[in-house]
Design a protein around this motif. Structure first.
Motif, mmCIF file in Angstrom:
data_model
loop_
_atom_site.group_PDB
_atom_site.id
_atom_site.type_symbol
_atom_site.label_atom_id
_atom_site.label_comp_id
_atom_site.label_asym_id
_atom_site.label_seq_id
_atom_site.Cartn_x
_atom_site.Cartn_y
_atom_site.Cartn_z
ATOM 1 N N ILE A 17 32.527 1.295 24.497
ATOM 2 C CA ILE A 17 31.982 2.656 24.553
ATOM 3 C C ILE A 17 30.480 2.679 24.277
ATOM 4 O O ILE A 17 29.901 3.735 24.060
ATOM 5 C CB ILE A 17 32.731 3.627 23.596
ATOM 6 N N LYS A 18 29.836 1.502 24.282
ATOM 7 C CA LYS A 18 28.398 1.466 24.019
ATOM 8 C C LYS A 18 27.649 0.717 25.126
ATOM 9 O O LYS A 18 28.256 0.040 25.955
ATOM 10 C CB LYS A 18 28.135 0.824 22.653
ATOM 11 N N ALA A 19 26.300 0.846 25.099
ATOM 12 C CA ALA A 19 25.477 0.303 26.176
ATOM 13 C C ALA A 19 25.427 -1.229 26.151
ATOM 14 O O ALA A 19 25.744 -1.865 25.143
ATOM 15 C CB ALA A 19 24.062 0.877 26.088
ATOM 16 N N MET A 44 24.524 1.744 15.809
ATOM 17 C CA MET A 44 24.560 2.738 14.734
ATOM 18 C C MET A 44 24.263 4.122 15.306
ATOM 19 O O MET A 44 23.385 4.296 16.119
ATOM 20 C CB MET A 44 23.545 2.401 13.640
ATOM 21 N N ASP A 45 25.073 5.080 14.877
ATOM 22 C CA ASP A 45 24.820 6.476 15.227
ATOM 23 C C ASP A 45 24.644 7.226 13.915
ATOM 24 O O ASP A 45 25.399 6.993 12.972
ATOM 25 C CB ASP A 45 26.016 7.083 15.974
ATOM 26 N N ILE A 46 23.662 8.109 13.854
ATOM 27 C CA ILE A 46 23.525 8.957 12.662
ATOM 28 C C ILE A 46 23.979 10.365 13.017
ATOM 29 O O ILE A 46 23.499 10.968 13.980
ATOM 30 C CB ILE A 46 22.079 8.968 12.136
ATOM 31 N N GLY A 74 25.710 17.051 14.827
ATOM 32 C CA GLY A 74 26.404 15.932 15.457
ATOM 33 C C GLY A 74 25.448 14.760 15.548
ATOM 34 O O GLY A 74 24.688 14.506 14.612
ATOM 35 N N GLU A 75 25.438 14.088 16.693
ATOM 36 C CA GLU A 75 24.621 12.873 16.827
ATOM 37 C C GLU A 75 23.128 13.188 16.866
ATOM 38 O O GLU A 75 22.642 13.844 17.775
ATOM 39 C CB GLU A 75 25.026 12.121 18.097
ATOM 40 N N MET A 76 22.429 12.698 15.863
ATOM 41 C CA MET A 76 20.982 12.900 15.782
ATOM 42 C C MET A 76 20.261 11.657 16.287
ATOM 43 O O MET A 76 19.217 11.746 16.935
ATOM 44 C CB MET A 76 20.617 13.150 14.317
HETATM 45 MG MG MG Z 1 24.196 8.053 21.796
#
Ligand code: MG
Ligand code: 4AD
Length: 481
Positions: free
Chosen positions: A378-380, A395-397, A403-405
């Protein structure tokens, strides 16, 4: 008199000085009693009270002082007799630069809905709310540059027109000088001949400056981009724009932990900078938000006043956990067990939807959360493979109400692993040789992230729709102004 002799209203109101001559210029917010002008010049939220002498003033001129008009007033700054201000300007002379017909001026001295103001985005700068939002937008941009500059990062301008799809998500706006009607006619058989197009190949507006930032980081060590990015995703939501600004630092000799530290430090620095320097605007927006939320059911209101929420983010450590741990929490959560999620969580592999992100930050941890170690699927393609061969150093903040910043990762610096992943994900290797060269010649561990600028502006201003934090929003079906 030169225009430069003007004293800004922020200067007049920001000092105790009185009994001096000054010229102020601005736009009339209200004109009360043919005597009291509330004048705003955008330098501050506040208006300056300008008092005119209705007995001696020319009647024709008096009529031209109307809501929306641009004027200049010269006179003496004196201690104010009225309530709500310390000083006011008693005018000796008034000049009207630009009239405004009060019957036709769309901004009346009353409350307008944000939806209505969006339709007149060319005028909404002149409201208290948007004045505050755009002063803060500036403060956020400035403090981001300051943060990086003070730490020895170099600002890199990545191209806006590009031939590559950095995210591999295919949500790009095509750039062409070809005549589309003509192309359609000729396109039988081999399809479009892009050799005839302006750049001799198919090109797009950039979705991210990351790949170019990586090239620069592998020489300058610490760089960042800050520019417009474009995504043709058909998301008509309050958190998506087709044109938004992104900040993308990229750091050589850094891993995923350094990356998280950098993002957390930066977010705290910027929030604190705004609180320290733009308190008045934030407090105004806090009040605006409270008024807006009075109409909502108690459960949907913000748990804290805006200022308190910002302070809370600055002092709290962000919660750090892995995707796998988050999935466990979500799987065992009440809404999941009671079938309340639109997308039920069954286990590892699930892509987190905004309902899940919101549950984690708003209900479970009640503070910003950093998730790491997402499944590679699900990631690049450019994210570094972890030793388990299943997850990547992503990492997602996630932020409350947003939500996703931030989205970022440690990058795959190993040529063999990177090319393998690109092949698996159908990324055309031949077009990406320039990118792969960094891995061929002096590759090194490096990491970076992308911060959605407007999402940060939303968080700091408390505005709930992303269309209200950028001057002229672009979204599906709309490119006005
Ligand atoms: Mg993203
Ligand atoms: O997660 P994203 O897609 O990451 C990248 O583009 C990476 N190349 C960044 C990097 O590692 N250098 O986007 C980054 C952030 C998101 O977390 C979100 O805040 C914001 O950009 N964003 C959007 N903001 C407004 N409207 C949209 N359509 C957005 N798409 C992403």
């Amino acid at each position: 008199m030169t225009m430069q002799k003007r004293t800004k209203i922020s200067t007049v109101l920001g000092s105790d000085k009185k009994d001096y001559q000054a010229t102020v210029m601005g736009w009339v917010r209200t004109f009360r009693n043919n005597q009291f002008i509330a004048l705003n010049d955008g330098s501050t939220l506040k208006t300056l009270q300008v008092v005119v002498d209705r007995e001696t003033m020319d009647e024709a001129l008096l009529k031209r002082i109307a809501t929306g008009a641009a004027i200049s007033a010269t006179g003496t700054v004196v201690e104010s007799q009225g309530r709500g201000q310390t000083v006011e300007l008693v005018a000796d002379s008034v000049e009207v630069f630009g009239d405004s017909d009060p019957d036709k001026y769309p901004l009346q001295p009353k409350k307008h809905s944000l939806e209505f103001l969006r339709e007149i985005a060319h005028l909404r700068f002149r409201t208290n709310t948007f004045g505050a939002v755009f002063r803060l937008r500036h403060a956020i941009a400035y403090s981001i540059h300051k943060f990086f500059n003070d730490r020895g990062y170099f600002y890199i301008h990545s191209p806006i027109i590009t031939g590559s799809d950095a995210e591999g998500a295919g949500e790009m706006f095509q750039v062409t000088t070809m005549n589309l009607e003509q192309v359609e006619k000729e396109a039988e058989g081999d399809g479009v001949n892009y050799k005839k197009d302006f750049f001799g190949k198919k090109t797009h507006l950039t979705v991210s400056g990351q790949l170019q930032a990586e090239l620069a980081a592998l020489s300058l060590s610490q760089v960042y981009t800050f520019g417009p990015t474009f995504r043709a995703e058909n998301s008509n939501t309050s958190r998506h724009l087709a044109e938004f600004w992104m900040i993308e630092p990229e750091v050589a000799f850094a891993d995923i932990d350094d990356n998280m530290d950098l993002a957390e430090d930066m977010l705290k620095y910027v929030i604190k900078y705004c609180m320290d320097n733009f308190k008045e605007d934030i407090e105004f927006l806090q009040q605006r938000l409270e008024n807006e939320e009075k109409q909502k059911p108690a459960a949907e209101r913000s748990p804290m006043p805006l200022m308190e929420k910002l302070e809370f983010c600055v002092v709290q450590e962000f919660e750090r956990l892995t995707y796998t741990e988050a999935i466990q929490i979500l799987k065992n959560s009440k809404p999941n067990k009671k079938g309340k999620f639109q997308f039920p969580i069954e286990g590892f592999g699930a892509d987190l939807q905004s309902e899940h992100e919101r549950y984690l930050v708003e209900k479970h941890f009640k503070k910003p959360v950093i998730l790491t170690g997402y499944p590679k699927e699900i990631k690049a393609f450019y994210m570094r493979m972890n030793d388990d061969d299943k997850t990547v150093a992503a990492m997602d903040i996630l932020f409350p109400g947003i939500g996703e910043m931030v989205g970022g990762s440690q990058r795959e610096e190993r040529l063999d692993k990177l090319t393998k992943r690109m092949e698996e994900m159908d990324i055309p290797l031949d077009e990406m040789q320039w990118f792969l060269d960094t891995r061929r010649f002096g590759s090194c561990p490096h990491a970076g992230f992308g911060l959605g600028f407007e999402r940060l502006v939303m968080f700091i201003t408390g505005m709930s729709n992303i269309r209200d934090v950028i001057p002229f929003p672009r979204y599906p079906g709309s490119a006005e102004f």
